[in-house]
Design a protein around this motif. Structure first.
Motif, PDB file in Angstrom:
ATOM      1  N   VAL A 129       4.080 -39.552  12.004  1.00  0.00           N
ATOM      2  CA  VAL A 129       3.526 -39.021  13.097  1.00  0.00           C
ATOM      3  C   VAL A 129       2.177 -38.844  13.186  1.00  0.00           C
ATOM      4  O   VAL A 129       1.401 -38.443  14.175  1.00  0.00           O
ATOM      5  N   GLY A 130       1.578 -39.146  11.903  1.00  0.00           N
ATOM      6  CA  GLY A 130       0.092 -38.919  11.927  1.00  0.00           C
ATOM      7  C   GLY A 130      -0.656 -39.489  12.733  1.00  0.00           C
ATOM      8  O   GLY A 130      -1.688 -39.071  13.338  1.00  0.00           O
ATOM      9  N   PRO A 131      -0.573 -41.143  13.082  1.00  0.00           N
ATOM     10  CA  PRO A 131      -1.355 -41.694  14.026  1.00  0.00           C
ATOM     11  C   PRO A 131      -1.454 -41.283  15.290  1.00  0.00           C
ATOM     12  O   PRO A 131      -2.597 -41.122  16.282  1.00  0.00           O
ATOM     13  N   PHE A 132      -0.353 -40.449  15.710  1.00  0.00           N
ATOM     14  CA  PHE A 132      -0.562 -39.718  17.130  1.00  0.00           C
ATOM     15  C   PHE A 132      -0.895 -38.511  17.193  1.00  0.00           C
ATOM     16  O   PHE A 132      -1.325 -37.973  18.442  1.00  0.00           O
ATOM     17  N   VAL A 133      -1.018 -38.029  16.098  1.00  0.00           N
ATOM     18  CA  VAL A 133      -1.910 -36.663  16.226  1.00  0.00           C
ATOM     19  C   VAL A 133      -3.398 -37.032  16.259  1.00  0.00           C
ATOM     20  O   VAL A 133      -4.136 -36.231  17.159  1.00  0.00           O
ATOM     21  N   ILE A 134      -3.730 -38.050  15.480  1.00  0.00           N
ATOM     22  CA  ILE A 134      -5.314 -38.639  15.761  1.00  0.00           C
ATOM     23  C   ILE A 134      -5.430 -39.035  17.179  1.00  0.00           C
ATOM     24  O   ILE A 134      -6.499 -38.616  17.785  1.00  0.00           O
ATOM     25  N   LEU A 135      -4.582 -39.540  17.666  1.00  0.00           N
ATOM     26  CA  LEU A 135      -4.643 -39.976  19.165  1.00  0.00           C
ATOM     27  C   LEU A 135      -4.880 -38.874  20.148  1.00  0.00           C
ATOM     28  O   LEU A 135      -5.451 -38.886  21.095  1.00  0.00           O
ATOM     29  N   ALA A 136      -3.923 -37.687  19.808  1.00  0.00           N
ATOM     30  CA  ALA A 136      -3.826 -36.577  20.617  1.00  0.00           C
ATOM     31  C   ALA A 136      -5.323 -36.059  20.574  1.00  0.00           C
ATOM     32  O   ALA A 136      -5.618 -35.540  21.496  1.00  0.00           O
ATOM     33  N   ASN A 137      -5.676 -35.814  19.522  1.00  0.00           N
ATOM     34  CA  ASN A 137      -7.161 -35.343  19.145  1.00  0.00           C
ATOM     35  C   ASN A 137      -7.964 -36.093  20.072  1.00  0.00           C
ATOM     36  O   ASN A 137      -9.019 -35.512  20.604  1.00  0.00           O
ATOM     37  N   LEU A 138      -8.214 -37.456  19.991  1.00  0.00           N
ATOM     38  CA  LEU A 138      -9.255 -38.334  20.678  1.00  0.00           C
ATOM     39  C   LEU A 138      -9.203 -38.444  22.114  1.00  0.00           C
ATOM     40  O   LEU A 138     -10.138 -38.603  22.567  1.00  0.00           O
ATOM     41  N   THR A 139      -7.770 -38.198  22.486  1.00  0.00           N
ATOM     42  CA  THR A 139      -7.768 -37.994  23.984  1.00  0.00           C
ATOM     43  C   THR A 139      -7.788 -36.544  24.658  1.00  0.00           C
ATOM     44  O   THR A 139      -7.709 -36.499  25.698  1.00  0.00           O
ATOM     45  N   LEU A 140      -8.123 -35.590  23.874  1.00  0.00           N
ATOM     46  CA  LEU A 140      -7.909 -34.075  24.435  1.00  0.00           C
ATOM     47  C   LEU A 140      -9.342 -33.935  25.088  1.00  0.00           C
ATOM     48  O   LEU A 140     -10.368 -34.152  24.203  1.00  0.00           O
ATOM     49  N   ASP A 141      -9.191 -33.380  26.010  1.00  0.00           N
ATOM     50  CA  ASP A 141     -10.544 -32.724  26.843  1.00  0.00           C
ATOM     51  C   ASP A 141     -10.976 -31.442  25.991  1.00  0.00           C
ATOM     52  O   ASP A 141     -10.263 -30.551  25.423  1.00  0.00           O
ATOM     53  N   GLY A 143     -11.801 -28.095  25.180  1.00  0.00           N
ATOM     54  CA  GLY A 143     -11.151 -26.774  25.658  1.00  0.00           C
ATOM     55  C   GLY A 143      -9.520 -26.867  25.703  1.00  0.00           C
ATOM     56  O   GLY A 143      -9.168 -25.892  25.894  1.00  0.00           O
ATOM     57  N   GLY A 144      -9.093 -27.853  25.749  1.00  0.00           N
ATOM     58  CA  GLY A 144      -7.583 -28.322  25.877  1.00  0.00           C
ATOM     59  C   GLY A 144      -6.835 -28.013  24.607  1.00  0.00           C
ATOM     60  O   GLY A 144      -7.487 -27.777  23.561  1.00  0.00           O
ATOM     61  N   ASN A 145      -5.655 -28.207  24.704  1.00  0.00           N
ATOM     62  CA  ASN A 145      -4.646 -27.971  23.311  1.00  0.00           C
ATOM     63  C   ASN A 145      -3.420 -28.820  23.385  1.00  0.00           C
ATOM     64  O   ASN A 145      -3.078 -29.094  24.532  1.00  0.00           O
ATOM     65  N   VAL A 146      -3.078 -29.301  22.410  1.00  0.00           N
ATOM     66  CA  VAL A 146      -1.729 -29.843  22.129  1.00  0.00           C
ATOM     67  C   VAL A 146      -0.663 -29.210  21.144  1.00  0.00           C
ATOM     68  O   VAL A 146      -1.088 -29.061  20.016  1.00  0.00           O
ATOM     69  N   GLY A 148      -0.232 -25.917  21.215  1.00  0.00           N
ATOM     70  CA  GLY A 148      -1.066 -24.864  20.908  1.00  0.00           C
ATOM     71  C   GLY A 148      -2.168 -24.998  19.729  1.00  0.00           C
ATOM     72  O   GLY A 148      -2.618 -24.178  19.336  1.00  0.00           O
ATOM     73  N   ARG A 149      -2.642 -26.336  19.543  1.00  0.00           N
ATOM     74  CA  ARG A 149      -3.710 -26.706  18.644  1.00  0.00           C
ATOM     75  C   ARG A 149      -4.758 -27.263  19.571  1.00  0.00           C
ATOM     76  O   ARG A 149      -4.783 -27.965  20.431  1.00  0.00           O
ATOM     77  N   ASN A 150      -6.070 -26.568  19.370  1.00  0.00           N
ATOM     78  CA  ASN A 150      -7.347 -27.284  19.982  1.00  0.00           C
ATOM     79  C   ASN A 150      -7.818 -28.637  18.861  1.00  0.00           C
ATOM     80  O   ASN A 150      -7.222 -28.811  18.189  1.00  0.00           O
ATOM     81  N   GLN A 151      -8.890 -28.813  19.309  1.00  0.00           N
ATOM     82  CA  GLN A 151      -9.462 -30.233  18.653  1.00  0.00           C
ATOM     83  C   GLN A 151      -9.574 -29.686  17.083  1.00  0.00           C
ATOM     84  O   GLN A 151      -9.238 -30.921  16.358  1.00  0.00           O
ATOM     85  N   GLN A 152     -10.114 -29.027  16.672  1.00  0.00           N
ATOM     86  CA  GLN A 152     -10.544 -28.482  15.581  1.00  0.00           C
ATOM     87  C   GLN A 152      -8.906 -28.617  14.711  1.00  0.00           C
ATOM     88  O   GLN A 152      -8.810 -29.094  13.603  1.00  0.00           O
ATOM     89  N   GLN A 153      -8.017 -27.867  15.207  1.00  0.00           N
ATOM     90  CA  GLN A 153      -6.807 -27.453  14.464  1.00  0.00           C
ATOM     91  C   GLN A 153      -6.041 -28.923  14.529  1.00  0.00           C
ATOM     92  O   GLN A 153      -5.203 -29.203  13.590  1.00  0.00           O
ATOM     93  N   LEU A 154      -6.250 -30.032  15.495  1.00  0.00           N
ATOM     94  CA  LEU A 154      -5.554 -31.175  15.303  1.00  0.00           C
ATOM     95  C   LEU A 154      -6.250 -32.120  14.465  1.00  0.00           C
ATOM     96  O   LEU A 154      -5.424 -32.836  13.443  1.00  0.00           O
ATOM     97  N   GLU A 155      -7.568 -31.769  14.085  1.00  0.00           N
ATOM     98  CA  GLU A 155      -8.206 -32.619  13.120  1.00  0.00           C
ATOM     99  C   GLU A 155      -7.678 -32.132  11.629  1.00  0.00           C
ATOM    100  O   GLU A 155      -7.501 -32.924  10.654  1.00  0.00           O
ATOM    101  N   GLU A 156      -7.586 -30.891  11.587  1.00  0.00           N
ATOM    102  CA  GLU A 156      -7.148 -30.006  10.264  1.00  0.00           C
ATOM    103  C   GLU A 156      -5.798 -30.769   9.931  1.00  0.00           C
ATOM    104  O   GLU A 156      -5.278 -30.778   8.935  1.00  0.00           O
ATOM    105  N   ALA A 157      -5.057 -30.630  11.276  1.00  0.00           N
ATOM    106  CA  ALA A 157      -3.437 -31.206  10.970  1.00  0.00           C
ATOM    107  C   ALA A 157      -3.357 -32.500  10.212  1.00  0.00           C
ATOM    108  O   ALA A 157      -2.647 -32.811   9.467  1.00  0.00           O
ATOM    109  N   ALA A 158      -4.157 -33.435  10.873  1.00  0.00           N
ATOM    110  CA  ALA A 158      -4.172 -34.737  10.335  1.00  0.00           C
ATOM    111  C   ALA A 158      -4.862 -34.835   8.856  1.00  0.00           C
ATOM    112  O   ALA A 158      -4.177 -35.632   8.080  1.00  0.00           O
ATOM    113  N   ALA A 159      -5.655 -34.091   8.745  1.00  0.00           N
ATOM    114  CA  ALA A 159      -6.586 -34.203   7.361  1.00  0.00           C
ATOM    115  C   ALA A 159      -5.593 -33.321   6.304  1.00  0.00           C
ATOM    116  O   ALA A 159      -5.387 -33.975   5.271  1.00  0.00           O
TER     117      ALA A 159
END
Length: 460
Positions: A129-141, A143-146, A148-159
């Protein structure tokens, strides 16, 4: 190297990659090709079945991969039309709405403090699922979230998922990362669900050490699992007295290995950075050659009514549509990549393999194997790899193999892209992307026929 020392700058760094003009670029089709044997209703049925049945970690990852390649191919590592794969952004079109909607529940249900994206006894499967968490982060506006995760939290999830793999998972004595969390077990499945995530993460932060790690894991797994006589891979090696073992040449496992190495290869060659691609030229050539070993050897094994056996060299095992679809997909993908990138040309699949893949495609998409509701049969039981799945019903009311359903979409997408890149759909053994002899012969026969007809008309 500890991952804590790596900067988490996915969005800024990947977006800054320098795009290059891809060689032999072709238009990027989406969905079904005009030459498809599938109907849209079957595709809709498959996607519905996947939405209902893909619940295990690797099933979710494979489901995401199938949707990506079919509906958002410019964001796939096999992209041919643009640099969207190497530098996705919130303005990408079409926006990967389905991908985001499938990733969101994974993120929202991940327990706080857990590094794995999905809790699992497998160290590798959640990484799919990791590649798609990266993709979600890169395409996120901003201030948005996926989920319930914002960009920083998406980055932390992938890391965190990467850290779980590289720092908290047992390894063999030579460094192969275990497929399981409890002990060292090397499964051929690992190469699909794990290495493409490591490679994409490496590309995202322009970290060549991670790209090399992805390659090294493919190399190590091949050294442990390849049967020197057939060139095919054993399923599970386990040096311990306990745990799972399977020395057989499991068809799906060989498909997993080939498909995973292809995605690492494509990530390196489609990086949008000429210097990086050139730096990994040798590794890319190895990966292409290793995939060729698998697909050419697999198609050289006995088949039953056009399908590979569940264990490739054991004709007493049942014919399996799922693995056949994945090996066919890998054959088309190898042909596409070796045609596009000149240094890989010597590893093109044989014309016999391409002919077998095309024949398998026609067989698999026939009504005897794929119902109008999109149910694929006969298939191996994903949870009992030596057994054929029982209670499979054409209307989808019985059991289905989520991975098998996804493999059909991967096969369709691979064939579509192969044809769009100049490949030939032929079951006669002359289907290579660069082989124009068949087309020339057909043209000559057509001209001769017209001359004969014209002569007869004059005589009349």
């Amino acid at each position: 190297m500890r991952l804590a020392q790596l900067p988490i700058v996915l969005l800024a760094t990947l977006g800054a990659a320098t795009p290059v003009e891809l060689r032999k670029r072709a238009s990027q089709p989406t969905g079904l090709s005009s030459d498809s044997s599938l109907r849209q209703g079957q595709v809709n049925g498959i996607e519905k079945l996947l939405n209902q049945s893909a619940t295990k970690s690797w099933e979710i990852g494979t489901h995401l991969e199938a949707v990506l390649e079919l509906n958002y191919p410019s964001l796939s590592p096999f992209s041919t039309s643009s640099s969207s794969f190497a530098s996705p952004s919130p303005s990408v079109s079409p926006f990967p709405t389905e991908i985001i909607s499938l990733v969101a529940p994974v993120l929202s249900s991940q327990p706080s403090g857990q590094l794995q994206l999905i809790q699992d006894g497998s160290s590798a499967d959640p990484a799919s699922v990791g590649p798609f968490v990266i993709l979600a982060n890169l395409t996120l506006d901003k201030g948005g979230n996926v989920g319930g995760r914002n960009q920083q939290q998406l980055e932390e999830a992938a890391a965190g998922q990467l850290r779980a793999l590289l720092e908290q998972t047992p390894r063999s004595s030579d460094g192969a990362i275990s497929h399981r969390t409890g002990d060292v077990e090397l499964w051929s499945d690992f190469v699909f669900v794990n290495t493409q995530f490591i490679a994409l993460y490496g590309l995202a932060i322009q970290n060549t050490t991670l790209l090399q790690t992805a390659y090294d894991q493919c190399r190590l797994y091949r050294s442990h699992l390849q049967d020197p006589r057939t060139k095919l891979w054993h399923h599970i090696e386990n040096p311990n007295t306990s745990g799972m073992k399977d020395p057989g040449l499991w068809a799906t496992g060989n498909g997993w290995a080939a498909a995973g190495m292809l995605r690492v290869l494509a990530t390196m060659q489609n990086s949008g950075n000429d210097s990086l691609s050139n730096d990994f030229k040798s590794q890319s050539q190895d990966l292409a050659a290793w995939v060729k070993e698998i697909v050419d050897s697999a198609w050289g094994m006995p088949q039953s009514n056009g399908l590979l056996h569940n264990y490739l060299n054991e004709t007493s095992t049942f014919a399996d549509a799922a693995s056949t679809a994945l090996v066919a997909a890998s054959t088309y993908r190898l042909a596409q990549l070796t045609s596009r990138f000149d240094p890989l040309s010597s590893s093109a699949p044989s014309s016999s393999s391409l002919s077998s893949a095309e024949s398998a495609y026609k067989t698999l998409t026939s009504s005897s194997h794929l119902s109008s509701s999109g149910v694929l049969a006969p298939v191996v039981d994903p949870y009992s790899y030596g057994d054929q799945m029982s209670n499979v019903k054409q209307d989808g009311s019985g059991k289905v193999s989520p991975e098998g359903e996804a493999f059909v979409l991967l096969m369709e997408s691979a064939r579509r892209d192969y044809l769009a890149n100049g490949g030939k759909a032929s079951g006669s053994g002359s289907g290579g992307a660069s082989n124009g002899a068949g087309a020339g012969s057909r043209t000559l026969r057509t001209v001769v026929a017209l001359v004969v007809v014209a002569g007869l008309m004059m005589l009349a």
